[in-house]
Design an enzyme around this catalytic site. Structure first.
Site, PDB file in Angstrom:
ATOM      1  N   MET A 209       0.851  -1.193   0.000  1.00 13.57           N
ATOM      2  CA  MET A 209       0.000   0.000   0.000  1.00 13.57           C
ATOM      3  C   MET A 209       0.887   1.242   0.000  1.00 13.57           C
ATOM      4  SD  MET A 209      -3.444  -0.321   2.326  1.00 13.57           S
ATOM      5  CE  MET A 209      -2.815  -1.320   3.663  1.00 13.57           C
ATOM      6  N   HIS A 210       0.561   2.170  -0.895  1.00 20.55           N
ATOM      7  CA  HIS A 210       1.290   3.442  -0.886  1.00 20.55           C
ATOM      8  C   HIS A 210       0.459   4.616  -1.370  1.00 20.55           C
ATOM      9  CE1 HIS A 210       1.671   2.411  -5.153  1.00 20.55           C
ATOM     10  NE2 HIS A 210       1.970   3.673  -5.371  1.00 20.55           N
ATOM     11  N   ARG A 211      -0.729   4.374  -1.921  1.00 22.11           N
ATOM     12  CA  ARG A 211      -1.548   5.475  -2.439  1.00 22.11           C
ATOM     13  C   ARG A 211      -1.949   6.407  -1.300  1.00 22.11           C
ATOM     14  NH1 ARG A 211      -1.223   5.404  -8.048  1.00 22.11           N
ATOM     15  NH2 ARG A 211      -1.178   3.236  -8.704  1.00 22.11           N
ATOM     16  N   ASP A 283      -2.501  -1.687  -3.856  1.00 22.40           N
ATOM     17  CA  ASP A 283      -3.106  -0.535  -4.524  1.00 22.40           C
ATOM     18  C   ASP A 283      -2.211  -0.066  -5.669  1.00 22.40           C
ATOM     19  OD1 ASP A 283      -1.045   0.727  -3.163  1.00 22.40           O
ATOM     20  OD2 ASP A 283      -2.349   1.890  -1.839  1.00 22.40           O
TER      21      ASP A 283
END
Length: 366
Positions: A209-211, A283
């Site tokens: 996850m990084h959004r 994501d």
């Protein structure tokens, strides 16, 4: 002599340019009139996020590093544009190749076109329709000034046609990221360390996850992680943490016995984990492509995607971030009730060859 400048700045870019470089080097060895300069914008500067890629994917060291990492998006864009303009004035090519949808893609396209240099966009034409994503703005601006588009799908072709791009500028070639994946299937590396030593094939999940929409708000991030960690029958979840996400997680006190945080992994290590995982929760757009081709179930924690072919023909499902929807998708993944990879046209390992064929035909008289 056809002179090409290839731009890379962020982790996905290196995966996409590697087969292009290999193809050019192969043709040069045969006496073909091709040459290239590799420009690293410096957008990613963590060793695992960029440095290891040169060794693992046998890419030559860049001819120049523009040092454009850090700062806000506007500061980064400006820094890269200024440095890249100087690079082009000192080493003017016939063509600049940009890839993907990161800040470097946008900045270097603008700088090149201001100097009346042709731009080719590898992965042109993809759209999510979500203007809250910086990447969507990068795609739209880059494609508005691009000369030649190397596309990954018929969906991208349609997007470009609808924007008024003429057929002679649209080149449907496939996906260079898949060229790299297929070329390295026998070279994938099992990560070392206590986390990985006890992992059994199909008995763990991989999560990324990084959004900003998922990680910037602490309560949402906690809820997502709780839903995922609690919904996988205590299977280990390996979470290689993006540097951006790591800063947010530092003081949140998230602790589940089956959730293992790790530093970012190299390309060969990460894709080893994906290949043998029961499933992936992410994501990231690029990971959905790789998971699909390896026929690994994939849940995307977003409401939109620019890679719809991974849903129609791949193993990806667009779930969003509603906890109930995520929990239901995880339950299906755990029971093996998931679709299989159907094959995506031209994602066959030959994309870079097709791209260089087109470039030679377009620029051979130079």
């Amino acid at each position: 002599m056809i002179k090409i400048t290839i731009v890379a700045g962020a982790r996905p870019n290196f995966v996409k340019i590697a087969p292009l470089i290999h193809q050019i080097e192969s043709r040069k060895s045969e006496g073909r009139e091709l040459d290239f300069r590799l420009v690293h914008t410096g957008q990613h500067y963590d060793q695992k996020m960029s440095g290891d890629f040169f060794d693992q994917l046998t890419i030559p060291l860049p001819d120049v590093n523009l040092g454009g990492g850090g700062g806000t998006q506007a500061e980064q864009t400006a820094s890269i544009m200024i440095a890249f303009e100087k690079e082009l004035l000192d080493n003017r090519p016939d063509l600049v190749i940009v890839v993907g949808d990161v800040t470097s893609t946008l900045a270097c396209s603008i700088a090149a076109k201001k100097l009346q240099i042709d731009v080719a966009h590898v992965e042109g034409g993809i759209r999510s329709g979500d203007l809250t994503m910086p990447e969507e703005i990068n795609r739209m601006v880059t494609d508005s000034i691009t000369d030649h588009f190397f596309t990954t799908s018929e969906i991208a072709n349609t997007n470009l046609r609808n924007a008024g791009v003429s057929e002679d500028r649209i080149h449907f070639v496939g996906n260079t990221m898949i060229d790299t994946l297929l070329a390295n299937q026998d070279r994938l590396i099992r990560p070392t360390g206590d986390i990985y030593d006890s992992l059994d094939s199909q008995r763990y999940l991989v999560m990324t996850m990084h959004r900003p929409a998922n990680v910037d708000e602490g309560s949402r991030l906690k809820e997502l992680i709780h839903t995922i960690a609690s919904g996988v029958d205590n299977l280990p979840i390996i979470f290689p943490v993006h540097p951006r996400t790591a800063k947010i997680l530092e003081n949140m006190g998230i602790d589940y016995p089956n959730l293992y945080f790790s530093a970012p992994l190299s390309y060969l290590e990460f894709n080893y984990l994906v290949k043998y995982a029961k499933g992936v929760v992410t994501d990231s757009g690029g990971i959905t492509e790789e998971a699909s081709v390896m026929n690994v179930p994939c849940i995307t924690l977003r409401d939109t995607t620019e890679r719809a072919e991974t849903i129609h023909l791949g193993t990806n499902e667009l779930i969003g971030t509603d906890p109930d929807a995520v929990a239901a998708a995880l339950e299906r993944m755990m029971t093996g009730n998931w679709k299989q990879y159907k094959g995506i046209p031209l994602w066959d390992g030959g994309t870079s060859r097709r791209i260089i064929d087109v470039i030679e035909k377009l620029y051979e008289s130079n």
